[in-house]
Design a protein around this motif. Structure first.
Motif, PDB file in Angstrom:
ATOM      1  N   ASP A  74      16.247  -9.747  23.220  1.00  0.00           N
ATOM      2  CA  ASP A  74      16.557 -10.688  22.128  1.00  0.00           C
ATOM      3  C   ASP A  74      16.925  -9.949  20.855  1.00  0.00           C
ATOM      4  O   ASP A  74      16.343  -8.908  20.540  1.00  0.00           O
ATOM      5  N   ILE A  75      17.859 -10.518  20.105  1.00  0.00           N
ATOM      6  CA  ILE A  75      18.233  -9.994  18.787  1.00  0.00           C
ATOM      7  C   ILE A  75      17.713 -10.973  17.737  1.00  0.00           C
ATOM      8  O   ILE A  75      17.986 -12.182  17.804  1.00  0.00           O
ATOM      9  N   LYS A  76      16.943 -10.454  16.778  1.00  0.00           N
ATOM     10  CA  LYS A  76      16.349 -11.319  15.752  1.00  0.00           C
ATOM     11  C   LYS A  76      16.627 -10.759  14.353  1.00  0.00           C
ATOM     12  O   LYS A  76      16.695  -9.549  14.174  1.00  0.00           O
ATOM     13  N   PRO A  77      16.748 -11.647  13.350  1.00  0.00           N
ATOM     14  CA  PRO A  77      17.004 -11.176  11.980  1.00  0.00           C
ATOM     15  C   PRO A  77      15.723 -10.703  11.290  1.00  0.00           C
ATOM     16  O   PRO A  77      14.640 -11.237  11.533  1.00  0.00           O
ATOM     17  N   ILE A  78      15.863  -9.699  10.430  1.00  0.00           N
ATOM     18  CA  ILE A  78      14.750  -9.232   9.598  1.00  0.00           C
ATOM     19  C   ILE A  78      14.815  -9.913   8.233  1.00  0.00           C
ATOM     20  O   ILE A  78      13.796 -10.225   7.629  1.00  0.00           O
ATOM     21  N   MET A  79      16.037 -10.153   7.760  1.00  0.00           N
ATOM     22  CA  MET A  79      16.258 -10.713   6.426  1.00  0.00           C
ATOM     23  C   MET A  79      16.960 -12.069   6.500  1.00  0.00           C
ATOM     24  O   MET A  79      17.703 -12.340   7.447  1.00  0.00           O
ATOM     25  N   LYS A  80      16.732 -12.868   5.493  1.00  0.00           N
ATOM     26  CA  LYS A  80      17.513 -14.091   5.296  1.00  0.00           C
ATOM     27  C   LYS A  80      17.632 -14.321   3.800  1.00  0.00           C
ATOM     28  O   LYS A  80      16.624 -14.309   3.085  1.00  0.00           O
ATOM     29  N   ASP A  81      18.861 -14.490   3.335  1.00  0.00           N
ATOM     30  CA  ASP A  81      19.080 -14.717   1.903  1.00  0.00           C
ATOM     31  C   ASP A  81      18.526 -13.560   1.064  1.00  0.00           C
ATOM     32  O   ASP A  81      17.957 -13.766  -0.008  1.00  0.00           O
ATOM     33  N   SER A  82      18.648 -12.337   1.583  1.00  0.00           N
ATOM     34  CA  SER A  82      18.190 -11.104   0.916  1.00  0.00           C
ATOM     35  C   SER A  82      16.670 -11.023   0.764  1.00  0.00           C
ATOM     36  O   SER A  82      16.168 -10.237  -0.034  1.00  0.00           O
ATOM     37  N   GLU A  83      15.946 -11.853   1.507  1.00  0.00           N
ATOM     38  CA  GLU A  83      14.480 -11.801   1.506  1.00  0.00           C
ATOM     39  C   GLU A  83      13.986 -11.527   2.921  1.00  0.00           C
ATOM     40  O   GLU A  83      14.567 -12.017   3.896  1.00  0.00           O
ATOM     41  N   ILE A  84      12.898 -10.765   3.027  1.00  0.00           N
ATOM     42  CA  ILE A  84      12.342 -10.430   4.337  1.00  0.00           C
ATOM     43  C   ILE A  84      11.676 -11.662   4.947  1.00  0.00           C
ATOM     44  O   ILE A  84      10.876 -12.334   4.296  1.00  0.00           O
ATOM     45  N   ILE A  85      12.015 -11.959   6.210  1.00  0.00           N
ATOM     46  CA  ILE A  85      11.382 -13.085   6.899  1.00  0.00           C
ATOM     47  C   ILE A  85      10.511 -12.590   8.058  1.00  0.00           C
ATOM     48  O   ILE A  85       9.706 -13.339   8.591  1.00  0.00           O
ATOM     49  N   ASP A  86      10.695 -11.329   8.469  1.00  0.00           N
ATOM     50  CA  ASP A  86       9.876 -10.746   9.537  1.00  0.00           C
ATOM     51  C   ASP A  86       9.283  -9.438   9.017  1.00  0.00           C
ATOM     52  O   ASP A  86       9.905  -8.375   9.091  1.00  0.00           O
ATOM     53  N   TRP A  87       8.069  -9.513   8.455  1.00  0.00           N
ATOM     54  CA  TRP A  87       7.475  -8.360   7.777  1.00  0.00           C
ATOM     55  C   TRP A  87       7.133  -7.225   8.749  1.00  0.00           C
ATOM     56  O   TRP A  87       7.303  -6.047   8.418  1.00  0.00           O
ATOM     57  N   ASP A  88       6.667  -7.569   9.931  1.00  0.00           N
ATOM     58  CA  ASP A  88       6.323  -6.523  10.913  1.00  0.00           C
ATOM     59  C   ASP A  88       7.551  -5.711  11.292  1.00  0.00           C
ATOM     60  O   ASP A  88       7.512  -4.478  11.345  1.00  0.00           O
ATOM     61  N   ALA A  89       8.638  -6.424  11.573  1.00  0.00           N
ATOM     62  CA  ALA A  89       9.875  -5.733  11.962  1.00  0.00           C
ATOM     63  C   ALA A  89      10.431  -4.912  10.803  1.00  0.00           C
ATOM     64  O   ALA A  89      10.928  -3.799  11.006  1.00  0.00           O
ATOM     65  N   ALA A  90      10.328  -5.450   9.578  1.00  0.00           N
ATOM     66  CA  ALA A  90      10.848  -4.737   8.401  1.00  0.00           C
ATOM     67  C   ALA A  90      10.106  -3.414   8.194  1.00  0.00           C
ATOM     68  O   ALA A  90      10.734  -2.356   8.050  1.00  0.00           O
ATOM     69  N   THR A  91       8.778  -3.463   8.193  1.00  0.00           N
ATOM     70  CA  THR A  91       8.013  -2.230   7.963  1.00  0.00           C
ATOM     71  C   THR A  91       8.221  -1.230   9.101  1.00  0.00           C
ATOM     72  O   THR A  91       8.280  -0.020   8.866  1.00  0.00           O
ATOM     73  N   GLU A  92       8.377  -1.743  10.326  1.00  0.00           N
ATOM     74  CA  GLU A  92       8.618  -0.854  11.469  1.00  0.00           C
ATOM     75  C   GLU A  92       9.991  -0.186  11.352  1.00  0.00           C
ATOM     76  O   GLU A  92      10.155   0.999  11.654  1.00  0.00           O
ATOM     77  N   GLN A  93      10.990  -0.974  10.906  1.00  0.00           N
ATOM     78  CA  GLN A  93      12.334  -0.408  10.733  1.00  0.00           C
ATOM     79  C   GLN A  93      12.354   0.660   9.636  1.00  0.00           C
ATOM     80  O   GLN A  93      12.870   1.758   9.833  1.00  0.00           O
ATOM     81  N   TYR A  94      11.756   0.337   8.491  1.00  0.00           N
ATOM     82  CA  TYR A  94      11.741   1.299   7.386  1.00  0.00           C
ATOM     83  C   TYR A  94      10.982   2.564   7.788  1.00  0.00           C
ATOM     84  O   TYR A  94      11.406   3.683   7.501  1.00  0.00           O
ATOM     85  N   SER A  95       9.855   2.375   8.463  1.00  0.00           N
ATOM     86  CA  SER A  95       9.036   3.508   8.895  1.00  0.00           C
ATOM     87  C   SER A  95       9.817   4.421   9.837  1.00  0.00           C
ATOM     88  O   SER A  95       9.766   5.649   9.725  1.00  0.00           O
ATOM     89  N   TYR A  96      10.574   3.814  10.747  1.00  0.00           N
ATOM     90  CA  TYR A  96      11.383   4.582  11.708  1.00  0.00           C
ATOM     91  C   TYR A  96      12.388   5.475  10.978  1.00  0.00           C
ATOM     92  O   TYR A  96      12.517   6.670  11.275  1.00  0.00           O
TER      93      TYR A  96
END
Length: 481
Positions: A74-96
């Motif tokens: 599955d492909i899922k969005p991290i952001m919507k309207d320039s705001e984070i909607i999936d915090w777990d995925a966002a922190t994991e992406q930045y950490s990577y």
């Protein structure tokens, strides 16, 4: 990095290499302050492989790897309207990317993060707390994206017009501070154009659209001839979200290569004039071919101008698909941003009883009808200009910065200049749009890079200790402006 005996550290801009993060609805940018361009530009989406019922085993993938077809992926969005909607995925992406690409020394490098003007305090507080808890940055700073754009251009007083993927925003910036009460935003941006393109293509019978990943071979034909292509052998259970993500790339490419803004309005009440405009933009010289992954090429003339015209007049075309139409209710661009500290307050002065200013005051048009009015790009900017303090209006109108990926559509700035000059005869309009397309789409990140690399910026960093000691309300409203 230098330190003192005080409980808070002082960071000298010349001694550190700060990190700059610019999360956007379509792409997220990361890199080092002082660089001309970000080191990483990655999609603001992630892929997750459903691995049985145990969700802990589900691994998230980022970047180019999400474009590879897999079963139950599955492909899922991290952001919507320039705001984070999936915090777990966002922190994991930045950490990577912090660890594997930028190889950051968290204890030695502060981070500057861009944010839109419409985020509320609850969201901002969660953002800061998440960063302090997840990462070990010694300090951070939240900078408004329009402020960063103004620094990139070296114009402290300006009007930032950002045509992004999820939204179009207009923000006045005075002495580097965004005027929140005068800012406006609509959702008639890149995604709106993508959906219009999708709607147009769906209305064409026998036009086959398949993701590039599916095509093994193809024979070029011109629509309405039937597509001739062969499909690849793919894994079973390709998800709908993955297929939709791949098709969105086609709409994006279509938008970049085919659309063009007409040099005049296409909407008119005069039937003869409307017919002549229709014939003018249907000429062979204005026609362009777009080849789909299946090998079918679609010739477009007037339609490619009508699609681009919707930036200025969102109601020019109606969606055939009701589900798409519901995504875009009438939007006048009004924002309700509440803050005790937010705006520039003009000096007290003696005002004349009457003003010769040609730009109408917003109070003259604020009726119940105007609240549900659909404002295109020119109306949005004109309304913002009319709402700004009269002493600032001339300098802001002279420094209108056009940025964002959608602003790269050919003839957009020329048309915008003509419309603004006609609707604001008392103001000298001047548009500033960077010629380099890479610089245009990365403008907020580049401005953040300039800002964080200034030697005088060291006093702006906020450490976790200071944040906890002063409290979120004071830090968010007074320090992060």
């Amino acid at each position: 990095m230098s330190s003192t005996n005080n409980s808070t550290n002082v960071y000298g801009g010349d001694e550190i290499n700060a990190v700059v993060l610019d999360p956007g609805s379509y792409n997220t940018r990361l890199g080092y302050a002082g660089d001309d361009f970000p080191k990483v530009v990655v999609s603001s989406y992630y892929g997750i492989h459903e691995n049985g019922n145990n969700k802990k085993n589900n691994k998230k993938l980022f970047g180019e790897s999400i474009g590879v077809p897999r079963s139950n992926f599955d492909i899922k969005p991290i952001m919507k309207d320039s705001e984070i909607i999936d915090w777990d995925a966002a922190t994991e992406q930045y950490s990577y990317y912090f660890n594997s690409i930028l190889k950051i020394d968290f204890k030695e490098q502060p981070i500057l993060i861009t944010e839109p003007v419409w985020t509320d305090n609850k969201y901002r507080q969660k953002f800061v707390e998440t960063f302090y808890e997840t990462f070990s940055f010694p300090a951070l700073y939240l900078a408004k994206a329009p402020t960063c754009v103004s620094f990139q251009q070296g114009r402290p007083n300006c009007l930032v017009v950002d045509l992004g993927h999820d939204s179009v925003s207009v923000t006045p910036v005075i002495d580097g501070i965004c005027l929140l009460k005068n800012s406006m935003k609509t959702n008639y941006g890149g995604r709106f154009l993508d959906d219009q393109i999708k709607d147009l293509i769906k209305s064409k019978e026998n036009l086959k659209v398949e993701g590039t990943y599916k095509i093994k071979s193809k024979t070029p034909v011109i629509y309405p001839n039937e597509a001739k292509y062969e499909l690849r052998d793919l894994p079973e259970n390709i998800t709908e979200s993955f297929d939709e993500f791949q098709k969105n790339k086609i709409w994006h490419e279509f938008k970049e290569s085919v659309l063009e803004v007409p040099d005049r309005k296409l909407t008119t009440l005069n039937p003869k004039q409307a017919q002549s405009l229709k014939e003018f933009y249907s000429q062979d010289t204005y026609k362009r071919l777009f080849e789909f992954p299946t090998g079918q090429s679609l010739e477009l003339g007037r339609e490619r101008f009508e699609l681009a015209e919707s930036i200025f007049d969102p109601q020019i075309t109606k969606f055939n698909d009701e589900s798409l139409s519901k995504k875009y209710p009438p939007n006048s661009g009004e924002l309700s941003i509440k803050s005790k500290y937010d705006d520039y307050r003009p000096l007290k002065r003696i005002r004349k009883a009457e003003s010769n200013q040609s730009t109408p005051q917003p109070g003259n048009e604020e009726t119940s009808e105007s609240k549900s009015e659909v404002r295109g790009l020119s109306k949005l900017i004109t309304h913002t200009l009319s709402s700004i303090d009269i002493d600032l209006r001339a300098s802001v109108a002279h420094n209108i910065i056009v940025t964002g990926g959608v602003s790269l559509i050919p003839q957009l700035t020329e048309r915008l200049y003509n419309e603004l000059s006609n609707s604001n005869p008392g103001l000298k309009i001047r548009l500033h749009a960077v010629g380099n397309s890479s610089e245009r789409v990365n403008q907020a990140w580049i401005g953040g890079s300039v800002l964080a690399s200034l030697g005088t910026f060291h006093q702006m960093w906020v450490s976790k200790e200071e944040y906890e000691e002063a409290g979120p309300e004071r830090i968010l409203n007074q320090r992060f402006r």
